[in-house]
Design a protein around this motif. Structure first.
Motif, PDB file in Angstrom:
ATOM      1  N   VAL A 178       0.853  -1.179   0.000  1.00 13.84           N
ATOM      2  CA  VAL A 178       0.000   0.000   0.000  1.00 13.84           C
ATOM      3  C   VAL A 178       0.891   1.232   0.000  1.00 13.84           C
ATOM      4  CG1 VAL A 178      -1.786   1.290   1.234  1.00 13.84           C
ATOM      5  CG2 VAL A 178      -1.789  -1.198   1.309  1.00 13.84           C
ATOM      6  N   LEU A 179       0.669   2.123  -0.956  1.00 13.51           N
ATOM      7  CA  LEU A 179       1.328   3.425  -0.986  1.00 13.51           C
ATOM      8  C   LEU A 179       0.380   4.405  -0.326  1.00 13.51           C
ATOM      9  CD1 LEU A 179       3.458   5.522  -1.929  1.00 13.51           C
ATOM     10  CD2 LEU A 179       2.198   5.643  -4.097  1.00 13.51           C
ATOM     11  N   ILE A 180       0.823   5.058   0.740  1.00 13.80           N
ATOM     12  CA  ILE A 180      -0.006   6.013   1.467  1.00 13.80           C
ATOM     13  C   ILE A 180       0.618   7.394   1.332  1.00 13.80           C
ATOM     14  CG2 ILE A 180      -0.956   6.671   3.712  1.00 13.80           C
ATOM     15  CD1 ILE A 180      -0.806   3.631   4.402  1.00 13.80           C
ATOM     16  N   ILE A 181      -0.170   8.330   0.798  1.00 14.52           N
ATOM     17  CA  ILE A 181       0.258   9.718   0.625  1.00 14.52           C
ATOM     18  C   ILE A 181      -0.616  10.557   1.533  1.00 14.52           C
ATOM     19  CG2 ILE A 181       0.539  11.605  -1.004  1.00 14.52           C
ATOM     20  CD1 ILE A 181       0.666   9.378  -3.206  1.00 14.52           C
ATOM     21  N   ASP A 182       0.018  11.394   2.332  1.00  9.82           N
ATOM     22  CA  ASP A 182      -0.667  12.086   3.414  1.00  9.82           C
ATOM     23  C   ASP A 182      -0.277  13.554   3.427  1.00  9.82           C
ATOM     24  OD1 ASP A 182      -2.402  11.386   5.552  1.00  9.82           O
ATOM     25  OD2 ASP A 182      -0.776  11.789   6.961  1.00  9.82           O
ATOM     26  N   GLY A 183      -1.223  14.435   3.729  1.00 15.31           N
ATOM     27  CA  GLY A 183      -0.873  15.847   3.834  1.00 15.31           C
ATOM     28  C   GLY A 183      -1.993  16.687   4.411  1.00 15.31           C
ATOM     29  N   LEU A 184      -1.636  17.903   4.778  1.00 14.35           N
ATOM     30  CA  LEU A 184      -2.582  18.913   5.253  1.00 14.35           C
ATOM     31  C   LEU A 184      -2.582  20.060   4.265  1.00 14.35           C
ATOM     32  CD1 LEU A 184      -1.615  19.131   9.044  1.00 14.35           C
ATOM     33  CD2 LEU A 184      -3.696  18.134   8.094  1.00 14.35           C
ATOM     34  N   THR A 185      -3.750  20.668   4.063  1.00 11.40           N
ATOM     35  CA  THR A 185      -3.799  21.831   3.192  1.00 11.40           C
ATOM     36  C   THR A 185      -3.016  22.966   3.839  1.00 11.40           C
ATOM     37  OG1 THR A 185      -5.859  22.595   4.188  1.00 11.40           O
ATOM     38  CG2 THR A 185      -6.043  21.210   2.214  1.00 11.40           C
ATOM     39  N   ASN A 186      -2.640  23.958   3.029  1.00 12.68           N
ATOM     40  CA  ASN A 186      -1.868  25.097   3.550  1.00 12.68           C
ATOM     41  C   ASN A 186      -2.595  25.821   4.674  1.00 12.68           C
ATOM     42  OD1 ASN A 186       0.399  24.751   1.974  1.00 12.68           O
ATOM     43  ND2 ASN A 186      -0.388  25.990   0.306  1.00 12.68           N
ATOM     44  N   SER A 187      -3.917  25.786   4.661  1.00 10.95           N
ATOM     45  CA  SER A 187      -4.691  26.448   5.720  1.00 10.95           C
ATOM     46  C   SER A 187      -4.803  25.574   6.969  1.00 10.95           C
ATOM     47  CB  SER A 187      -6.095  26.772   5.198  1.00 10.95           C
ATOM     48  OG  SER A 187      -6.781  25.564   4.885  1.00 10.95           O
ATOM     49  N   PHE A 188      -4.321  24.359   6.906  1.00 13.57           N
ATOM     50  CA  PHE A 188      -4.389  23.383   7.998  1.00 13.57           C
ATOM     51  C   PHE A 188      -5.831  23.076   8.413  1.00 13.57           C
ATOM     52  CE2 PHE A 188      -0.215  25.395   8.499  1.00 13.57           C
ATOM     53  CZ  PHE A 188       0.578  24.291   8.311  1.00 13.57           C
ATOM     54  N   LYS A 189      -6.779  23.263   7.473  1.00 16.52           N
ATOM     55  CA  LYS A 189      -8.183  22.983   7.767  1.00 16.52           C
ATOM     56  C   LYS A 189      -8.611  21.601   7.299  1.00 16.52           C
ATOM     57  CE  LYS A 189      -9.733  27.732   7.873  1.00 16.52           C
ATOM     58  NZ  LYS A 189     -10.633  28.738   7.313  1.00 16.52           N
ATOM     59  N   GLN A 190      -7.897  21.055   6.315  1.00 10.38           N
ATOM     60  CA  GLN A 190      -8.274  19.772   5.743  1.00 10.38           C
ATOM     61  C   GLN A 190      -7.093  18.802   5.760  1.00 10.38           C
ATOM     62  OE1 GLN A 190     -11.384  19.044   4.634  1.00 10.38           O
ATOM     63  NE2 GLN A 190     -12.138  21.101   5.021  1.00 10.38           N
ATOM     64  N   HIS A 191      -7.400  17.548   6.065  1.00 13.39           N
ATOM     65  CA  HIS A 191      -6.420  16.470   5.984  1.00 13.39           C
ATOM     66  C   HIS A 191      -6.734  15.675   4.723  1.00 13.39           C
ATOM     67  CE1 HIS A 191      -5.174  12.225   6.834  1.00 13.39           C
ATOM     68  NE2 HIS A 191      -4.046  12.868   7.020  1.00 13.39           N
ATOM     69  N   MET A 192      -5.733  15.453   3.883  1.00 14.47           N
ATOM     70  CA  MET A 192      -5.892  14.733   2.621  1.00 14.47           C
ATOM     71  C   MET A 192      -5.090  13.442   2.687  1.00 14.47           C
ATOM     72  SD  MET A 192      -4.847  18.062   0.312  1.00 14.47           S
ATOM     73  CE  MET A 192      -4.552  17.125  -1.150  1.00 14.47           C
ATOM     74  N   GLN A 193      -5.662  12.369   2.160  1.00 16.99           N
ATOM     75  CA  GLN A 193      -4.918  11.111   2.128  1.00 16.99           C
ATOM     76  C   GLN A 193      -5.324  10.298   0.902  1.00 16.99           C
ATOM     77  OE1 GLN A 193      -5.491   7.708   5.007  1.00 16.99           O
ATOM     78  NE2 GLN A 193      -3.480   8.451   5.643  1.00 16.99           N
ATOM     79  N   LEU A 194      -4.341   9.673   0.269  1.00 16.98           N
ATOM     80  CA  LEU A 194      -4.552   8.756  -0.848  1.00 16.98           C
ATOM     81  C   LEU A 194      -3.890   7.433  -0.490  1.00 16.98           C
ATOM     82  CD1 LEU A 194      -5.257   7.994  -3.819  1.00 16.98           C
ATOM     83  CD2 LEU A 194      -3.078   9.033  -4.468  1.00 16.98           C
ATOM     84  N   MET A 195      -4.640   6.337  -0.595  1.00 17.64           N
ATOM     85  CA  MET A 195      -4.093   5.000  -0.358  1.00 17.64           C
ATOM     86  C   MET A 195      -4.228   4.201  -1.637  1.00 17.64           C
ATOM     87  SD  MET A 195      -5.170   3.991   3.568  1.00 17.64           S
ATOM     88  CE  MET A 195      -6.660   3.252   3.036  1.00 17.64           C
TER      89      MET A 195
END
Length: 154
Positions: free
Chosen positions: A61-78
């Protein structure tokens, strides 16, 4: 005069050696997509590959993780491989989540039928594109488009 000439040669040699040193800095990472008319961009995303056992077989599983620049949203792709390898190719059934960070009462969005095209991958870096639909409980599916990632694998 000889001392001055030797010093100049040594300085020139030092400059050449320093200029030729390999830059060990990792390439910049990016992770973004457009959803419901808004572009989401992760600030300094991270990625890693994990082993998992789903459906009784070893899978990567490749997991890509991040927060938007505003730190309001958490983004993840698996990105889930069908076997124990993760190579260039198309992966259907991948998962994207978009979750609020600060507002825990608000539900986030999830998509579990995301199509991912990995265009380049090795032990240190992965690149590709993705698209699909996301849904929040009780809402209509909305398209996720223009998904891209270029990430360093930790």
């Amino acid at each position: 005069m000889k001392l001055l000439r030797v010093a100049a040669i040594l300085m020139a040699a030092a400059l050449v050696i320093n200029a030729c040193k390999k830059d060990d800095a990792a390439p910049a990472s990016s992770f973004s997509f457009t959803f419901d008319g808004q572009q989401y961009v992760a600030h300094d995303p991270s990625a890693f590959v994990a082993d998992t056992i789903l459906t009784g077989t070893n899978q990567k599983v490749l997991i890509i993780d991040g927060l938007t620049n505003s730190f309001k949203q958490h983004m993840q792709l698996m990105v889930i491989s069908p076997d124990d390898s993760l190579n260039v190719g198309t992966y259907n059934g991948s998962v994207v989540t978009l979750m609020p960070v600060q507002d825990t009462a608000t539900q986030g969005y999830i998509g579990d039928q995301i199509e991912v095209q990995i265009t380049s991958i090795n032990s240190k870096r992965a690149e590709g594109t993705f698209k699909g639909t996301l849904i929040k409980s009780g809402e209509v599916e909305k398209p996720l488009t223009d998904g891209t990632f270029k990430v360093n694998i930790n």
